[in-house]
Design an enzyme around this catalytic site. Structure first.
Site, short mmCIF file in Angstrom:
data_model
loop_
_atom_site.label_atom_id
_atom_site.label_comp_id
_atom_site.label_asym_id
_atom_site.label_seq_id
_atom_site.Cartn_x
_atom_site.Cartn_y
_atom_site.Cartn_z
N HIS A 1 66.31 24.37 79.07
CA HIS A 1 64.99 24.38 78.86
C HIS A 1 64.58 26.08 79.06
O HIS A 1 65.22 26.83 79.03
CB HIS A 1 64.13 23.31 79.96
CG HIS A 1 64.74 22.15 79.54
ND1 HIS A 1 64.34 21.11 78.64
CD2 HIS A 1 65.77 21.41 80.22
CE1 HIS A 1 65.25 20.13 78.86
NE2 HIS A 1 66.11 20.13 79.80
N GLU B 1 74.56 17.48 84.33
CA GLU B 1 73.29 16.86 84.91
C GLU B 1 73.50 16.81 86.59
O GLU B 1 74.05 16.07 87.05
CB GLU B 1 73.01 15.65 84.40
CG GLU B 1 72.88 15.60 82.85
CD GLU B 1 71.60 15.84 82.45
OE1 GLU B 1 70.56 16.39 83.48
OE2 GLU B 1 71.20 15.60 81.56
N HIS C 1 71.73 21.28 83.42
CA HIS C 1 70.71 20.51 83.49
C HIS C 1 70.40 19.80 84.77
O HIS C 1 71.40 19.61 85.63
CB HIS C 1 70.46 19.58 82.15
CG HIS C 1 70.52 19.99 80.84
ND1 HIS C 1 69.33 19.93 80.14
CD2 HIS C 1 71.15 20.83 80.30
CE1 HIS C 1 69.19 20.84 79.10
NE2 HIS C 1 70.48 21.12 78.93
N GLU D 1 62.30 21.30 85.96
CA GLU D 1 63.91 21.40 85.86
C GLU D 1 64.12 22.86 85.24
O GLU D 1 65.10 23.33 85.52
CB GLU D 1 64.02 20.42 84.57
CG GLU D 1 65.63 20.50 84.14
CD GLU D 1 66.05 19.44 83.01
OE1 GLU D 1 65.04 19.01 82.59
OE2 GLU D 1 67.11 19.36 82.55
ZN LIG Z 1 67.58 18.90 80.64
#
Ligand SMILES: [Zn+2]
Length: 266
Positions: A9, A143, A78, A23
């Site tokens: 992002h 993640e 992420h 995030e």
């Molecule tokens: Zn993400």
């Protein structure tokens, strides 16, 4: 080897948001820490990042950057959301050449990250994500905890915890690619300082400095603390080569000054 680090992002795309966290900010912090650890502690690699600031970059641009640079490995960082806790990693779920190798490398990274963070292990997964599908090299997407889970969010607010996540990634990469550790001698430089006088009283220092000056020696004063006492040292040169420091000592002795060499590492 070339490592491409992609902080997920950024810019107008904040990624997931919850518990006062975004995030895009956490992924960037982890990625920068990862870069720093790899650069400070390991050699045998070069690093490129998709972004190093809060910048908007499309997914296509990210994989184009990695593909055009001919990266050997891509790692996309992420933070999870949607209810859950812990860590999971993704590789591409399609059929492709090198899938076995991709999953072997991922296993090493995944296990190190879980080990360093103590995250609940949600498992090694596969999905049809752009970053792992469109990259021309082995790739993993991590993640790292759930932003919308209070326990995970509390951890993600701690700089020391982000450091652990980054270290897990770094150790995993180092192990997977056999990156050599930088040796201590590469990190520290040794200097040979020539000291011509060490005094507890400042007035003697100035006397010495002046006498040295009369004989053509430039010096500077170093304040040195030992066992609760302060000493003033008159330093007449700092040398990278021991031999040159020895020569300076000899010159000083010839002029009647007592001198010795102090070995300094920094
Ligand atoms: Zn993400």
């Amino acid at each position: 080897m070339k490592i491409f680090i992609d902080p997920g992002h950024g810019g107008t795309d904040p990624g997931a948001s919850a518990n006062g966290l975004q995030e895009k900010n956490i992924t960037l912090q982890i990625a920068l820490k990862l870069r720093d650890i790899l650069q400070k502690e390991y050699e045998g690699h070069t690093i490129q990042m998709s972004r190093t600031t809060d910048q908007t970059i499309s997914l296509i641009e990210r994989t184009n950057l990695a593909n055009n640079w001919l990266a050997d490995y891509l790692i996309s960082i992420h933070i999870n959301a949607g209810g859950g806790t812990g860590f999971e990693s993704y590789t591409y779920n399609g059929n492709y050449k090198g899938k076995e190798q991709t999953n072997r490398l991922r296993r090493t990274l995944h296990n190190q990250i879980v080990k360093q963070t103590d995250f609940y292990n949600r498992g090694k997964k596969e999905a049809n994500f752009h970053m792992v599908r469109e990259s021309a090299m082995p790739a993993v997407l991590t993640e790292n905890g759930f932003i919308d889970r209070n326990e995970d969010a509390q951890l993600l607010k701690q700089d020391s915890f982000l450091e652990k996540i980054a270290r897990g990634h770094a150790l995993g990469l180092a192990e997977a690619f056999n990156l050599p550790k930088k040796s201590a001698s590469n990190n520290t430089a040794t200097y040979y300082r020539v000291v011509a006088g060490s005094f507890k009283e400042r007035k003697f220092v100035d006397e010495r400095v002046n006498r040295l000056k009369e004989k053509g020696f430039q010096s500077f004063i170093d304040i040195f603390k030992k066992g609760g006492s302060t000493y003033y040292r008159v330093v007449v040169g700092s040398f990278k080569e021991r031999e040159n420091a020895d020569k300076q000592v000899a010159l000083l002795k010839k002029e009647g000054f007592d001198a010795f060499i102090d070995v300094v590492k920094h």
